[in-house]
Write a protein that holds these residues in place. Structure first.
Motif, PDB file in Angstrom:
ATOM      1  N   CYS A   1       0.835  -1.194   0.000  1.00 23.44           N
ATOM      2  CA  CYS A   1       0.000   0.000   0.000  1.00 23.44           C
ATOM      3  C   CYS A   1       0.880   1.258   0.000  1.00 23.44           C
ATOM      4  O   CYS A   1       0.512   2.258  -0.618  1.00 23.44           O
ATOM      5  CB  CYS A   1      -0.925   0.001   1.203  1.00 23.44           C
ATOM      6  N   ASN A   2       2.005   1.216   0.680  1.00 22.72           N
ATOM      7  CA  ASN A   2       2.926   2.344   0.706  1.00 22.72           C
ATOM      8  C   ASN A   2       3.432   2.628  -0.706  1.00 22.72           C
ATOM      9  O   ASN A   2       3.476   3.780  -1.135  1.00 22.72           O
ATOM     10  CB  ASN A   2       4.090   2.054   1.649  1.00 22.72           C
ATOM     11  N   ALA A   3       3.778   1.597  -1.449  1.00 22.22           N
ATOM     12  CA  ALA A   3       4.249   1.771  -2.819  1.00 22.22           C
ATOM     13  C   ALA A   3       3.133   2.283  -3.716  1.00 22.22           C
ATOM     14  O   ALA A   3       3.360   3.136  -4.583  1.00 22.22           O
ATOM     15  CB  ALA A   3       4.793   0.447  -3.350  1.00 22.22           C
ATOM     16  N   ALA A   4       1.920   1.779  -3.521  1.00 25.10           N
ATOM     17  CA  ALA A   4       0.785   2.221  -4.332  1.00 25.10           C
ATOM     18  C   ALA A   4       0.475   3.694  -4.088  1.00 25.10           C
ATOM     19  O   ALA A   4       0.152   4.429  -5.028  1.00 25.10           O
ATOM     20  CB  ALA A   4      -0.437   1.370  -4.025  1.00 25.10           C
ATOM     21  N   LEU A   5       0.580   4.126  -2.836  1.00 24.41           N
ATOM     22  CA  LEU A   5       0.341   5.538  -2.527  1.00 24.41           C
ATOM     23  C   LEU A   5       1.412   6.430  -3.118  1.00 24.41           C
ATOM     24  O   LEU A   5       1.142   7.524  -3.609  1.00 24.41           O
ATOM     25  CB  LEU A   5       0.260   5.745  -1.018  1.00 24.41           C
TER      26      LEU A   5
END
Length: 56
Positions: free
Chosen positions: A48-52
């Protein structure tokens, strides 16, 4: 040589850094990244951190 210090920082966290991601709701996943969602500081997984970061 062995890698004795790998993961040393998360060993002292509760449940070794594992929990439920506040964004994708996956359970028993490492939630190590603190970010702000909807005005609240929450911990999310690395996916999720990478997607954000890619969405910005």
């Amino acid at each position: 040589m062995s890698k004795a210090h790998r993961g040393k920082g998360i060993r002292e966290l509760p449940a070794h850094g594992r929990g439920t991601c506040a964004r994708c709701k996956k359970e028993n996943i490492k939630v190590l990244y603190e970010t702000e969602l909807d005005g609240a500081k929450v911990k999310i997984c690395k996916f999720c951190n990478a997607a954000l970061k890619n969405s910005k």
